[in-house]
Design a protein around this motif. Sequence first.
Motif, mmCIF file in Angstrom:
data_model
loop_
_atom_site.group_PDB
_atom_site.id
_atom_site.type_symbol
_atom_site.label_atom_id
_atom_site.label_comp_id
_atom_site.label_asym_id
_atom_site.label_seq_id
_atom_site.Cartn_x
_atom_site.Cartn_y
_atom_site.Cartn_z
ATOM 1 N N PHE A 1 0.498 12.414 -12.177
ATOM 2 C CA PHE A 1 1.692 13.240 -12.300
ATOM 3 C C PHE A 1 2.030 13.561 -13.750
ATOM 4 C CE2 PHE A 1 6.280 13.130 -13.210
ATOM 5 C CZ PHE A 1 6.662 14.299 -12.584
ATOM 6 N N ILE B 1 0.821 -1.210 0.000
ATOM 7 C CA ILE B 1 0.000 0.000 0.000
ATOM 8 C C ILE B 1 0.863 1.272 0.000
ATOM 9 C CG2 ILE B 1 -0.206 0.172 2.512
ATOM 10 C CD1 ILE B 1 -3.005 1.120 2.179
ATOM 11 N N LEU C 1 0.763 11.989 1.310
ATOM 12 C CA LEU C 1 0.119 11.208 0.242
ATOM 13 C C LEU C 1 -0.123 9.770 0.710
ATOM 14 C CD1 LEU C 1 -0.655 10.946 -2.849
ATOM 15 C CD2 LEU C 1 1.655 10.059 -3.158
ATOM 16 N N PHE C 2 0.884 9.167 1.301
ATOM 17 C CA PHE C 2 0.775 7.808 1.821
ATOM 18 C C PHE C 2 -0.357 7.728 2.844
ATOM 19 C CE2 PHE C 2 3.001 4.672 4.892
ATOM 20 C CZ PHE C 2 2.110 3.676 4.552
ATOM 21 N N TYR D 1 2.396 17.179 -15.816
ATOM 22 C CA TYR D 1 3.801 17.492 -16.108
ATOM 23 C C TYR D 1 3.997 17.747 -17.594
ATOM 24 C CZ TYR D 1 8.876 17.194 -16.265
ATOM 25 O OH TYR D 1 10.203 17.488 -16.463
ATOM 26 N N ALA E 1 5.294 13.420 0.516
ATOM 27 C CA ALA E 1 5.121 12.015 0.139
ATOM 28 C C ALA E 1 4.405 11.254 1.261
ATOM 29 C CB ALA E 1 6.476 11.380 -0.159
ATOM 30 N N PHE E 2 4.763 11.548 2.514
ATOM 31 C CA PHE E 2 4.119 10.825 3.608
ATOM 32 C C PHE E 2 2.664 11.218 3.795
ATOM 33 C CE2 PHE E 2 7.980 8.827 4.710
ATOM 34 C CZ PHE E 2 7.535 7.640 5.260
ATOM 35 N N VAL F 1 1.746 14.872 -6.358
ATOM 36 C CA VAL F 1 3.032 14.288 -6.750
ATOM 37 C C VAL F 1 3.862 15.287 -7.557
ATOM 38 C CG1 VAL F 1 4.159 12.408 -7.999
ATOM 39 C CG2 VAL F 1 2.123 11.944 -6.658
ATOM 40 N N MET G 1 13.018 10.202 -2.699
ATOM 41 C CA MET G 1 14.066 11.123 -2.244
ATOM 42 C C MET G 1 15.276 10.367 -1.684
ATOM 43 S SD MET G 1 11.425 13.122 -2.758
ATOM 44 C CE MET G 1 10.282 12.543 -1.512
ATOM 45 N N MET H 1 5.364 17.504 -5.030
ATOM 46 C CA MET H 1 6.434 16.767 -4.356
ATOM 47 C C MET H 1 7.692 16.745 -5.221
ATOM 48 S SD MET H 1 6.719 12.708 -3.735
ATOM 49 C CE MET H 1 7.701 12.549 -5.232
ATOM 50 N N TYR H 2 7.503 16.442 -6.509
ATOM 51 C CA TYR H 2 8.626 16.369 -7.444
ATOM 52 C C TYR H 2 9.345 17.714 -7.539
ATOM 53 C CZ TYR H 2 11.056 16.305 -11.925
ATOM 54 O OH TYR H 2 11.996 16.434 -12.906
ATOM 55 N N LEU I 1 8.170 8.844 -13.908
ATOM 56 C CA LEU I 1 8.662 9.688 -12.811
ATOM 57 C C LEU I 1 10.083 9.308 -12.382
ATOM 58 C CD1 LEU I 1 8.315 11.882 -10.742
ATOM 59 C CD2 LEU I 1 6.925 10.368 -9.359
ATOM 60 N N GLN J 1 -2.129 9.523 -7.405
ATOM 61 C CA GLN J 1 -0.721 9.671 -7.747
ATOM 62 C C GLN J 1 -0.528 10.292 -9.122
ATOM 63 O OE1 GLN J 1 1.292 5.922 -6.951
ATOM 64 N NE2 GLN J 1 -0.182 5.483 -5.357
ATOM 65 N N GLN K 1 6.352 6.730 -4.524
ATOM 66 C CA GLN K 1 6.924 8.076 -4.441
ATOM 67 C C GLN K 1 7.602 8.329 -3.103
ATOM 68 O OE1 GLN K 1 3.858 7.407 -5.406
ATOM 69 N NE2 GLN K 1 3.390 8.447 -7.313
ATOM 70 N N VAL K 2 7.120 7.628 -2.049
ATOM 71 C CA VAL K 2 7.686 7.828 -0.718
ATOM 72 C C VAL K 2 9.185 7.536 -0.713
ATOM 73 C CG1 VAL K 2 7.666 6.904 1.637
ATOM 74 C CG2 VAL K 2 5.522 7.417 0.486
ATOM 75 N N VAL L 1 -3.778 7.854 1.132
ATOM 76 C CA VAL L 1 -4.063 6.588 0.454
ATOM 77 C C VAL L 1 -4.421 5.510 1.473
ATOM 78 C CG1 VAL L 1 -2.926 4.704 -0.801
ATOM 79 C CG2 VAL L 1 -2.670 7.049 -1.595
ATOM 80 N N PHE L 2 -3.681 5.491 2.573
ATOM 81 C CA PHE L 2 -3.899 4.510 3.633
ATOM 82 C C PHE L 2 -5.302 4.689 4.246
ATOM 83 C CE2 PHE L 2 -3.456 3.232 8.126
ATOM 84 C CZ PHE L 2 -3.087 1.908 7.931
ATOM 85 N N PRO M 1 2.937 4.045 -1.370
ATOM 86 C CA PRO M 1 3.188 4.537 -2.728
ATOM 87 C C PRO M 1 4.689 4.656 -2.998
ATOM 88 C CG PRO M 1 1.828 6.087 -1.451
ATOM 89 C CD PRO M 1 2.313 5.045 -0.506
#
Lengths: 270, 297
Positions: free
Chosen positions: B235, A111, B277-278, B239, B274-275, B254, A119, B257-258, A205, B233, A115-116, B281-282, A113
Amino acid sequence: MPSKIAIHIVLIIIALLTLAPFLWMVGASFMATGEAGTYPPHFIPRSPTLDHYSGLFTGLQLGRYLLNSIIVSLSITGISLLVNSMAGYAFAKFSFPGRNRLFRLLISTMIIPGQVTMMPLFLMLNRLGLVNTYWGIIIPGMASIFGIFLFRQYVMSIPDSLIEAARIDGASDWRIYCTIILPLCKPILVTLAIFTFMGAWNDFLWPLIIMTRDSMYTLPVALANLMGEHTQDTEMMMAGAVLTILPVLVVFLALQKYYIKGIMLGSVKE
Amino acid sequence: MINTYSQSTRHSAYLFLTPALTAIGVFFFLPVLAALLMSFTDFDIYSLGDIKNARFIAFRNYSQLLQDPLFWKALKNTSYFVIIGVPLSIATSLGTAVLLNSKLVKLKSLLRLAYFIPVITTLVAVAVVWRYIYHPRFGLMNYLLELIGINAIDWLGDPHWSMPALIILAVWKNFGYNMIIFIAGLQNIPLELYEAARIDGASRWQQFRTITLPMLAPTTLFITIITVIGYFQFFAEPYVMTRGGPLNSTLSIVLYMYREGFHSWKMGYSAAIAFILFFIVFLITLLQLRLQKARVV
């Protein structure tokens, strides 16, 4: 029967709307410079030309991007099939302490993503000197939890008796994997190969992040970059889009049965 | 199952698992943990040269995000994309699946193939194509609209139309995927149910509402979850087509974030995005699974 005709008309209109962008893309890629930007839009080039295709290869090193995409996608496919099938076999046919807990842990992290990770992953690969190398894209794609899951489900359906018979004959686990498991897994291998290849080919990406040098771009990254500089060259951009799409389209058309099966396998998970 | 816990099989099991678990551990789990730590630091371009320049700042990235108008804009845009796009996409998938599943239809596999082609094609490439299709002057979209008497729309240039434009593209690109899953779901519904309903005099629409929809509920739940997660997500479309514009009307989470991470090199901040976003989603997955449970019980 009128309803029969009505359903067909609706379905055919949807099909035309679905395909129209592709038809226009292909048509425009063969048009003379400027023709795609005339009104009303049309699909058939007045005097078809290959100029934009040859221009992409001679002036804009599209061959190089094509090669990059092929190398990266094939490597990811080959390596991940090997790695995932080995792990799937282990989860399906060996018992070891913590097996089920480990497997459940892996599944539950699906689950998160992708993207996490990007970095720290970039910093890590940068430290290892792998930015602007093929490994920079291949390494994060080497193993996939979904791939392991699919292999495990499939290998579980192989009867234990086959494996035990081979073991009595003195075959090692590695031999059993190579001569019994892998050949029986052919359908799932093909399915996952298509999924992985197409996923890697279409990925955007991560290649955009890890490939900062022009000569290392994959096709999608190169195309997105061209879009910035050559917005006015409609016909050339369409030729680029055709070349980007063509390989995955060919793979899909050749093996679509396996692909559709893969969707069904994926949708019964959990 | 082979033996049980014998020394040698355990060894082989670990050998078979090592490549996958190493790759996942080092290049997935480790970065996830590192990203979590990073999101509590002010990791930026100076820390790129020397990691000692990064300082622990606890939740400051997160509190700053909550006051960042661009982040809220991105969150709003992404929610718009999900809330309008997902139902539209699922309805299209279900509609075509039901029509295609009808016994009356000829050339099923050919039609199915046509609907499916956008799914497998490269998103960046089709985004490039659609940029021209949305061209205000010579684009195919406006031409079709003018044929039915609708005035030209500046799809990608008008902040009110940019998001609908991306939603149409996304629905076009994805509906074939969920359609395949729906068709399989439809084929699992026992035909006797429909026969019984017909004997009772139920209309087509009543049959759809009282048999098809309830029987498809588990399929629909699954599809909703994967589509929502995927749409959150998004993007490549903004873009390639709009760079997040006009007026940040297509800036997605995203994409933000990018930009923050890899253009401004504010990587701590970017990790925090990013977190979030996570987390979203969660929560959504949890919520949808709960809803399903509540319905079954």
